[in-house]
Structures are given as C-alpha cells and as structure tokens.
Design a protein around this motif. Sequence first.
Motif, PDB file in Angstrom:
ATOM      1  N   ASP A 165       0.848  -1.192   0.000  1.00 10.17           N
ATOM      2  CA  ASP A 165       0.000   0.000   0.000  1.00 10.17           C
ATOM      3  C   ASP A 165       0.885   1.245   0.000  1.00 10.17           C
ATOM      4  O   ASP A 165       1.726   1.424   0.879  1.00 10.17           O
ATOM      5  CB  ASP A 165      -0.899  -0.011   1.235  1.00 10.17           C
ATOM      6  N   LEU A 166       0.688   2.082  -0.997  1.00 10.90           N
ATOM      7  CA  LEU A 166       1.494   3.300  -1.140  1.00 10.90           C
ATOM      8  C   LEU A 166       0.675   4.548  -0.827  1.00 10.90           C
ATOM      9  O   LEU A 166       0.869   5.603  -1.439  1.00 10.90           O
ATOM     10  CB  LEU A 166       2.071   3.383  -2.554  1.00 10.90           C
ATOM     11  N   SER A 167      -0.217   4.441   0.139  1.00 15.40           N
ATOM     12  CA  SER A 167      -1.109   5.563   0.448  1.00 15.40           C
ATOM     13  C   SER A 167      -0.376   6.772   1.012  1.00 15.40           C
ATOM     14  O   SER A 167      -0.928   7.880   1.027  1.00 15.40           O
ATOM     15  CB  SER A 167      -2.196   5.116   1.425  1.00 15.40           C
ATOM     16  N   ASP A 168       0.850   6.575   1.465  1.00 15.40           N
ATOM     17  CA  ASP A 168       1.641   7.721   1.927  1.00 15.40           C
ATOM     18  C   ASP A 168       2.205   8.521   0.758  1.00 15.40           C
ATOM     19  O   ASP A 168       2.758   9.603   0.949  1.00 15.40           O
ATOM     20  CB  ASP A 168       2.790   7.255   2.814  1.00 15.40           C
ATOM     21  N   TYR A 169       2.065   7.959  -0.434  1.00 15.96           N
ATOM     22  CA  TYR A 169       2.528   8.623  -1.645  1.00 15.96           C
ATOM     23  C   TYR A 169       1.351   9.330  -2.322  1.00 15.96           C
ATOM     24  O   TYR A 169       0.198   9.124  -1.968  1.00 15.96           O
ATOM     25  CB  TYR A 169       3.109   7.609  -2.627  1.00 15.96           C
ATOM     26  N   THR A 170       1.664  10.126  -3.337  1.00 11.99           N
ATOM     27  CA  THR A 170       0.654  10.793  -4.152  1.00 11.99           C
ATOM     28  C   THR A 170       0.834  10.370  -5.599  1.00 11.99           C
ATOM     29  O   THR A 170       1.975  10.203  -6.064  1.00 11.99           O
ATOM     30  CB  THR A 170       0.806  12.330  -4.070  1.00 11.99           C
ATOM     31  N   THR A 193       6.817  10.887  -3.688  1.00 12.48           N
ATOM     32  CA  THR A 193       7.012  11.830  -2.589  1.00 12.48           C
ATOM     33  C   THR A 193       8.229  12.674  -2.956  1.00 12.48           C
ATOM     34  O   THR A 193       8.856  12.461  -4.001  1.00 12.48           O
ATOM     35  CB  THR A 193       7.256  11.118  -1.244  1.00 12.48           C
TER      36      THR A 193
END
Length: 408
Positions: free
Chosen positions: A114-119, A242
């Motif tokens: 999960d790359l939810s910390d990315y945009t 990021t």
Amino acid sequence: MSRFSSYFLMNTEDVIDYVKQKLAIFKEDAELTCKEIGDGNLNYVFRVVDEKYGASVIIKQAGHTARISDEFKLSTDRIRIESNVLLLQDKLSPGLVPTVYLFDEVMSCCAMEDLSDYTIMRTALLNHETFPAFSDHITTFMVNNLLLTSDVVMEHKAKKELVKQYINTELCEITEDLVYTEPFYDNNNRNELTPGNEEWIKSTIYDDEDLKLETAKLKFSFMNNAQALLHGDLHTGSIFITKESTKVIDPEFAFYGPMGYDVGNVIANLFFAWSNGNAHGNKDFTDWIEKTIEDVVDQFKEKFKYKWDQEVTELTAKQVGFKKWYLSEVLADIAAVAGLELTRRIIGLAKVKDITSITDSDKRIEAEQICLTAAVRFIKQRSQFTEGKDFVATFKEAEKMVKGLKVM
C-alpha cells in the motif's frame, strides 16, 4: 471448498474475506475495512486497512472488460503479467516499484504494498508541486529495466523466452488502436475533439498525409521491434511519488517493444503538466518542468551509456560506433512517441486531466494547439532530437507559433 476457487468479480466485502483467507498480513483480531479506489481505465483496485493496528494492503483485480468502455474485451491474464513484471523490476531497480505479496491466477488478482503515503504524480503536478529527485529516479528505472532486458545484455535465448512470456496481445491492440491509429484516422469514430478546435485539428492532423505516413512506420516498429521489456503505459498517472521517493506502478501493458516508447511517454506527460502550469500562469512550475524534461533526456543518455559499458555482453554490440548508433535510434523513438502520446491524449478517447481541467476554453484550445504543433515536429523530425534542450526548445517554439497565430 473456498468460494475463491473459481473466478468472480469481487466487491469490498468479498475482498475483506479474501485477504483473511489468503494473506498473513493482518492479526487475528484485526478490524478490516475496504474501499475501491481505482481511477484507471482497466482494473479494480481495493485498499484494505486494519483500523485497529494500522496495517494495510492493496488488492488489484482484473475484469473481463475495461472500465473505460465495455467495447474492450480483455483477458484477465494482464494481472499475471503485471505481477511478474513488478517482481522482475524490483530485482533490476530495487525500491522503485511496490512490493508484490501474492499473485492469484484463479481470481486474477494480486496483493501488493500500500502506497497511500505517496501521491499519484499527475495529481501532485496538477497542484503544481515539484519533485527534485524525480529525474534521477525515473531515469535509473528506465535504463535498468530497458537495457538489462535487451539482447545487448541478455543471453539471446533467455531473452526470447521472456518475449514469449510477455506477449500481451489484447493490451498491445489497445495501444495500436488508441496511440498509433485512431488519433490520425478516427476510424472507429471514438475521437473526442474540444469544441472550437475541430477545424484546426482536421487541417493539422487528419489532413497531413506525410504525418500519417510517419505514424504508419512507427506503428509497424512498435508491433515488430522486440527490443526490451517495456512498462507499456509509463505516464504520470502510473507513478506514486514523494519528495524523496518514486514508485512505478501498473505495468499491465508490459511487453517486448521499442525502448523509446516508455521514455517518450514520460516526456509527453511532463509536457502536459507544463501545459497546465502555463495555462495557469505558474512560471516557477513550468521552469521546473522544462528543467526536468531536459534532465530526464540527458540523464537517460548518460546512464544508458554508462550501463552499456558496464553490462554489455553481445560481442557485436562492442563494435566501435555501435553504441552511438543504437542510442541515436532510441532517442528518435523517444521523440516520436512523445509526439504520439501528445496527440492521442488530446484527440483520442483517453484524455488527461492536465488538459481537461483547464476550464478557460480559449486557454484549453491554446494548450492543445501547442501540444499538437510540437507533436507533429516530434514525429516528423524525430531524428533531430538528441538532447533534452531540443525537446524543450520545440515546445517553446510551438507556444510562440500558436500565440502568434492567435494575434494574427
């Protein structure tokens, strides 16, 4: 027998049951929620979160038709291709793709980091954010994954086995139609032209027989030049980012084709971001985009030459002058594909928000005309683009030409 022993298209409740059965990521007393977050044209993407402990995972599932249109009937095998390509890319370019935890052939889905910390990069660029590390990251990714899967480096029989493994018939057909054919012929009556720009596009694109001849040559190169393992859809919507990190996602279009296809797509989508910034008068942002485009081209060249000298195994590829010739062919393809991508995203079925979100109709028409004016030159004069500054100069010249025409 598990209800996941035969294929069906899952909903959010199904996905929660699925991860409980198939993955060991979550604790026994996890409190799982699931949301469908896919915004692409093809697949369904679910995010599963443990609200109690914070762990999360992405489940991606392929349907039998594209989300963009039921006209596109597709094999769900694209998820196998995507999963295997991500695993290979993680070996060739560690840290630049998400980790894959599971591929399920029966359910045609995969579980990944999960790359939810990315945009999503396109979203960030629409907000005119800048990313100083991007050009370094993306050029490392492209050089490693393109050059190291080519005959220059790989043992030839092993490379041919990969060509067979990544035959991607249906998704290649989408590219052949939507990128190489329909924007220039509208043969399936699916093109969507911006009101007020129809006659200009007709005279500039549809009526240019020399342009269509060049695109025909490029289409047959795309179909027949099994040069390297491509991502196949490498645009800013396929990149999580990021300030410090870049992750390339969604290689379901992967197959063996001409190297320049991936690089040209990146360049074109940076120009779309430039167009949005220009329409909104954000010069600091457009200056950064111009510098980034130059860096992507020039860093790709330098890393390509360095990696060639380090990794080349094919005897004849070591012949004096061959590397220079080979790279010049790749650079010409980069320019041509940049032109194709600029054209198809404006004229064809699959648009980009960088352009469609320009609400002022005059500015949108101007942005489209700048993109298409540059695109024609990228395609017809592709051998002239050898440095990053050449690409930017052409776009700036196109801007002056379009604005000059408006004044007249």
